[in-house]
Design a protein around this motif. Sequence first.
Motif, PDB file in Angstrom:
ATOM      1  N   PRO A  39       0.762  -1.280  -0.089  1.00 24.89           N
ATOM      2  CA  PRO A  39       0.039   0.077  -0.115  1.00 24.89           C
ATOM      3  C   PRO A  39       0.892   1.183   0.002  1.00 24.89           C
ATOM      4  O   PRO A  39       1.779   1.304   0.726  1.00 24.89           O
ATOM      5  N   LYS A  40       0.301   2.201  -0.504  1.00 21.06           N
ATOM      6  CA  LYS A  40       0.986   3.559  -0.597  1.00 21.06           C
ATOM      7  C   LYS A  40       0.878   4.380   0.531  1.00 21.06           C
ATOM      8  O   LYS A  40       1.299   5.310   0.956  1.00 21.06           O
ATOM      9  N   MET A  41      -0.541   3.901   1.049  1.00 15.19           N
ATOM     10  CA  MET A  41      -1.012   5.095   2.314  1.00 15.19           C
ATOM     11  C   MET A  41      -1.731   4.048   3.121  1.00 15.19           C
ATOM     12  O   MET A  41      -2.411   3.137   2.725  1.00 15.19           O
ATOM     13  N   THR A  42      -1.575   4.171   4.411  1.00 16.83           N
ATOM     14  CA  THR A  42      -2.466   3.539   5.525  1.00 16.83           C
ATOM     15  C   THR A  42      -2.566   4.549   6.566  1.00 16.83           C
ATOM     16  O   THR A  42      -1.950   5.569   6.834  1.00 16.83           O
ATOM     17  N   TRP A  43      -3.764   4.262   7.376  1.00 16.56           N
ATOM     18  CA  TRP A  43      -4.291   5.326   8.364  1.00 16.56           C
ATOM     19  C   TRP A  43      -4.971   4.625   9.267  1.00 16.56           C
ATOM     20  O   TRP A  43      -5.542   3.282   9.162  1.00 16.56           O
ATOM     21  N   GLY A  44      -5.285   5.369  10.482  1.00 14.35           N
ATOM     22  CA  GLY A  44      -6.029   4.822  11.591  1.00 14.35           C
ATOM     23  C   GLY A  44      -6.613   5.821  12.332  1.00 14.35           C
ATOM     24  O   GLY A  44      -6.140   7.044  12.478  1.00 14.35           O
ATOM     25  N   PHE A  45      -8.189   5.854  12.805  1.00 10.11           N
ATOM     26  CA  PHE A  45      -8.495   6.776  13.513  1.00 10.11           C
ATOM     27  C   PHE A  45      -9.382   6.310  14.688  1.00 10.11           C
ATOM     28  O   PHE A  45     -10.312   5.482  14.408  1.00 10.11           O
ATOM     29  N   ILE A  46      -9.150   6.608  15.829  1.00  8.78           N
ATOM     30  CA  ILE A  46      -9.586   6.239  16.925  1.00  8.78           C
ATOM     31  C   ILE A  46     -10.076   7.243  17.960  1.00  8.78           C
ATOM     32  O   ILE A  46      -9.883   8.211  18.011  1.00  8.78           O
ATOM     33  N   ASN A  47     -11.447   7.069  18.313  1.00  8.80           N
ATOM     34  CA  ASN A  47     -12.292   8.252  19.113  1.00  8.80           C
ATOM     35  C   ASN A  47     -12.718   7.452  20.488  1.00  8.80           C
ATOM     36  O   ASN A  47     -13.601   6.418  20.354  1.00  8.80           O
ATOM     37  N   ASP A  48     -12.880   8.153  21.352  1.00  8.84           N
ATOM     38  CA  ASP A  48     -13.665   7.760  22.707  1.00  8.84           C
ATOM     39  C   ASP A  48     -14.453   9.041  23.133  1.00  8.84           C
ATOM     40  O   ASP A  48     -13.986  10.016  23.571  1.00  8.84           O
ATOM     41  N   PHE A  49     -15.616   8.794  23.071  1.00 11.38           N
ATOM     42  CA  PHE A  49     -16.528   9.656  23.773  1.00 11.38           C
ATOM     43  C   PHE A  49     -17.090   9.356  24.827  1.00 11.38           C
ATOM     44  O   PHE A  49     -17.882   8.351  25.099  1.00 11.38           O
ATOM     45  N   SER A  50     -17.046  10.065  25.874  1.00 14.40           N
ATOM     46  CA  SER A  50     -17.369   9.773  27.323  1.00 14.40           C
ATOM     47  C   SER A  50     -18.551  10.655  27.849  1.00 14.40           C
ATOM     48  O   SER A  50     -18.420  12.124  27.675  1.00 14.40           O
ATOM     49  N   TYR A  51     -19.462  10.226  28.395  1.00 16.35           N
ATOM     50  CA  TYR A  51     -20.535  11.332  29.044  1.00 16.35           C
ATOM     51  C   TYR A  51     -20.831  10.401  30.369  1.00 16.35           C
ATOM     52  O   TYR A  51     -21.362   9.556  30.386  1.00 16.35           O
ATOM     53  N   LYS A  52     -20.337  11.182  31.662  1.00 13.28           N
ATOM     54  CA  LYS A  52     -20.506  10.618  32.775  1.00 13.28           C
ATOM     55  C   LYS A  52     -19.670   9.172  32.797  1.00 13.28           C
ATOM     56  O   LYS A  52     -18.674   9.037  32.563  1.00 13.28           O
ATOM     57  N   ASN A  53     -20.523   8.322  33.013  1.00 15.08           N
ATOM     58  CA  ASN A  53     -20.004   7.024  33.233  1.00 15.08           C
ATOM     59  C   ASN A  53     -20.322   6.216  32.009  1.00 15.08           C
ATOM     60  O   ASN A  53     -19.867   4.973  31.950  1.00 15.08           O
TER      61      ASN A  53
END
Length: 1005
Positions: free
Chosen positions: A842-856
């Motif tokens: 591959p010419k390009m690799t990527w990753g995208f991680i997100n954590d959304f927290s609301y109280k518990n």
Amino acid sequence: MKKLPLLVLLVFGLCVHGFAQSRIIKGKVTDDHGKPLAGASINIKNTTTSTLTDSSGNFEIAVTGKSKEDLVVTFVGFFSSELAVGKGSYFEVQLKQNGQTLNDVIVVGYGTQRKKDVTGAISTVRPDENAHRPLVKVEQALQGTAPGVAVQSSNGMPGNPLSVRIRGTNSITGSNEPLYVIDGYIGGTIGSINPADIESLEILKDASASAIYGSRASNGVVIITTRAGHDGLARINVGAWFQKQEVAKDLDLMDAYDFANTVNIQNAAVSLPPAFTQAQLDGFKTNPGTDWQKALQVKPLVQNYDASVSGGSSHMSYFVSFNYLDQPGLILNQYYKRGSLRSNLDFKINDKLDLKFYLLTAIPSSRNTAYAGDTGDPFASAAFWDPTKPVVDPTTGKLTLTSQYGTLNVSPVAQASYQKVDANSVDAVGTGVLTYHILKNLTFTSSNSYESQWGWTRSLFGLNTSQTVINGMSSGYANGNTTWYTAFQTSNFLTYNLLFGDHALTLTGLYEYQLGTNQNINATASNLSTYALGYYNLGVGQTQQTTSGYSSSELQSFMGRVNYAYKDKYLLTASIRDDGSSRLTKKYSTFPSVAVGWNISRENFMENSRVFSSLKIRGSYGETGNQGIPPYSSIPVINTSNVGYYFDGTSLSVSTPLGPPVANNLVWETTLQSDIGIDASFLNNRLNFSIDAYNKKISNLLFSYQTPAYLGGGSYQRNIGSIQNRGVEIGLSGTPLNPKGDVKWTTWFSISFNDNKVLNLNGLDNVIVSGIGQPQQNISILKVGDPLGEFTGYQFLGTWKTSEAAQAAKYGNKPGDAKYTDVNGDGTINQDDYLPIGNGIPKMTWGFINDFSYKNFTLSFMFAGQTGAQIFSQTIAYTWGQAPGTRNATLQEATSAWTPEKETNVPAFSTTGSWPTNSSRFVYNANFVKLKNLSLSYSLPQSLIGGAKIRSIEVYVSGQNLITWTKYPGYDPELTNAQSAMTQGVEMGVIPNPRSYTLGFRVGF
């Protein structure tokens, strides 16, 4: 009787006096942002009295009122705090986060360094980045979390490792996997590590960072630090997750009617009578037959259990953990299981001497997890097998074994059910680290590791397995193979730290030695008289063969490093390492590196910047090496493989002829790398950004060169040329939303661009590389100016149409036959007409991680993808009946073959057409975007569980590989069974990565 009331009054008085002396202390524990810390431990020092903070960080604890009574406040990831109670009744305690947790201090190899002083390209992965992902393998923790690191799940078999590439592909035939350093032990087995035991992973990417490991660091270095104990009361953590898996996508194959009708069409095209009668065809209209893909597959339940206990005091701390993984495979009769026990102990003997001990024992076992991906493997066979045959023969009540249509192989269900390849092993690793503080600024460290691996693999291929057909062993065979590997490493280094005025200097000097030894004994018996004993008695075989082997290699190293900082603004790192390997002709080689950095944000004109919290520019240049060839590659050997020879012209005798020649000047494969990078932080360090540009040139490439038969045959190692990797990598992470509020957003994004090119092959241009699988289609090529992983073959142009009949006749074809590019225009399609038809890197690799927290509650998701790669699918090619042992098409696309009425680009069956599998017809776009993980977790509030002395409870649900967006029509665009960089992107019958659904919990006491 009068004494009794007096005694009662005395006891009552003492109790009243005691209660009068005790009192309640209240308080609140927060972090350095003022955010409450729920579950923090408050302990009266040198007693067993303790309590936990509630969800608001508040606590209450009874003290006796003694004059010298102290409270000890601890929380994971924070420095502990002690405070004298005195006469106070309310305390506000603000804990400071541990520097290592905040990335302020990172492990750089043979020591640590403040992140702001780092001049090399280093990425750090912390546990919170993978907290909401059920990890089975350590490599999964690197996926999508670090720029410049491409992690590929190249197959879905349980227990198999993932492919990790740091800044591209660096070696032709050698390993391209990074060097793993586990708690100071170099080259440790990561398959034995429980991912839950990991405290941090540091990825050393440029030469400045990795050159301290010299000869094995050309593919980058991953430093793994496992968890340690802590001051305070014992903390117990238990957890488990349960995962349901399934194959996410199947090939679009024909049902029984379409298959039978297509077989008749195929027979008619070659002047054969119909294989199926009209009555049979009519019956198949209501009976779709067997879907062999579904018949072979299962939907396993994977189970994982973790437990750990940690604690300690100011003089000793401990961390002990246990893990058990039970992972059945995606097809019948396949599993991987692993149990592991870890013990990390840390002793502070006195002010001068510290001792650490890391002990790990892992016991994995598996069945049928070594399928290489080939037409003889059951998963591949399932795509070629006759759908008109049932799984169970109704006349015998036993599994159907063979069919005269589809493929010659034994049915995939019989193959998987009757085959046994069982493996058991024990891996024990112990590391002891002694640190002696000679002077205030001078420290001696000695790290000594010993590893012992024992493996025992038993195989049974009976009459009902494809192996008996392929190998011509009509009565099957059984095999037993035992291996034993031992390794010893000693690393001894002095570290000198000096602060004077605005100057900071650290000097490191190292001596290191490593020894590794492999032994094996292998026994095979064929033509067994009975299968009742399985593989337990090889003596029942009429033909028996025993072989054994031994190899050993050593590495001796010397290293010196200097780190210098002036006013924390101007930074310098320089190192030199000299390595000597027993595997090479030229034993020793020197690997230098230098790097500089400028903390611009420390300059006066930047100190009050409203934009940057920190800003650093850095650059590096240096060398690393690779000795990734077998031991004894530099000396001639005798062939001990029991080669037969007719000495008297009639009787076959066993001989031991000379082996292939060897290169007389085998030297290190060397990587020369330059790097320039920028690190920046914004919004009071809540947003972090990094970008690196690099250029790597790998010279003296180690290559397994095929020897002509007249010189002894086989292959030998030689240095043949050079390749280049150039690229850019970008990382972005942080907490964009205010972490003090109820809503929190944490994000990690990484993207990497890499360009690979073969620069020189010392006159061996256009080296055709054997393909993967039985046919050896020679799909891959080494060509100067092109990348590794290049595909070569015929350019498929569709089909000859009716209007092109005259032109087709010039090539001996007719309308409906496949049409290919005639490169040289000679009117003949042959190997002279090969063209580049794709590339697997591959010419390009990527990753995208997100954590959304609301109280518990926490919602987490991870996307990952790649672009610029192609995949050559021999699996799809063989569904057209064009492989050895396959006779009929099974792919649904065959029902759309060219006809005079409907002139499609799907070639018709004919006697004049050419059907080479190594053509662009079977090369597909391998770009993809995957939803790698989606999870929702809930942490119970302390108000509910604090009374039960429970520190935390978290429950979560998640899914992995839920959605894949791709144009690839096969199972999975990540798949490959390449054994080297040359054949990357070639796929043949590989079990795909599963789609899975997980339910889990974690409890802390």
